[in-house]
Motif scaffolding. Structure first.
Motif: not given
Ligand SMILES: *[C@@H]1O[C@H](CO)[C@@H](O)[C@H](O)[C@H]1NC(C)=O
Length: 190
Positions: A25-38
């Motif tokens: 749930i993005s709570q502001d107007d910035d664009y983000r990328t999520l990085y996952f590490t298994g």
């Protein structure tokens, strides 16, 4: 014959994708990328982009253990506040927490996680620092749920979705677990 093979593959695929989710749930107007590490041996989860003020649901493989962080577009890709998860783990339970251990200065990334089916228990802070995240490895802050769908807020907002969260008795009484559980290391203790 072919039909049945394909049908069973499709059925398996539906099951696999329906297994676990995290809705960001993005709570502001910035664009983000999520990085996952298994953890070693886990299926790779590709980076996911989240536009400002939107919700994005990411499918998480069965029994996936690992962590993720969010980077605002234009910022260097360095680990920030970590969301840590171990899905369908010990006794089928899903463990989760928010950890400031790697980068406590990230105040615009991962904020709070909680199960989709209940606002409690939760981990993390609307405003860092708070008493519901990891700061040291021997803190005990990992939360648990029988559900397999989690929410995770990102970024800041003067109207944080959870700002009005009241710390009920239930929140404070909900069990906490050692970090080993969210890292899949509970078994090695036996
Ligand atoms: C995102 O999900 C939350 C929790 O269900 C909801 O309150 C909010 O309205 C959703 N936001 C959007 C943009 O869909």
């Amino acid at each position: 014959m072919q039909f049945f093979k394909i049908a069973s593959l499709l059925a398996a695929a539906v099951l696999a994708t329906a297994e676990n989710t995290i809705t960001f749930i993005s709570q502001d107007d910035d664009y983000r990328t999520l990085y996952f590490t298994g953890n070693p041996g886990m299926t790779e989860i590709k980076p996911v982009q989240v536009q400002g003020l939107t919700n994005v649901t990411v499918d998480i493989p069965y029994q996936w253990i690992g962590n993720f962080f969010a980077v605002v577009d234009g910022q260097p890709v360095v680990p920030g506040m970590l969301g840590e998860v171990a899905f369908n783990s010990w006794n089928g339970i899903t463990f989760f927490d928010v950890s400031a251990i790697v980068n406590p200065s990230d105040h615009v990334g991962v904020k709070v996680m909680w199960p989709v089916d209940s606002p409690e228990p939760f981990s993390g802070c609307d405003l860092f620092p708070c008493n519901f995240a990891y700061y040291a490895p021997n803190d005990v802050q990992t939360r648990a749920t029988h559900g397999s769908d989690l929410y995770c807020t990102l970024g800041t907002s003067p109207h944080d979705l959870l700002a009005s969260r009241s710390l009920s008795e239930e929140t404070l009484d909900a069990p906490v677990f050692a970090r080993d559980f969210v890292q899949g290391r509970w078994a090695s203790k036996n």
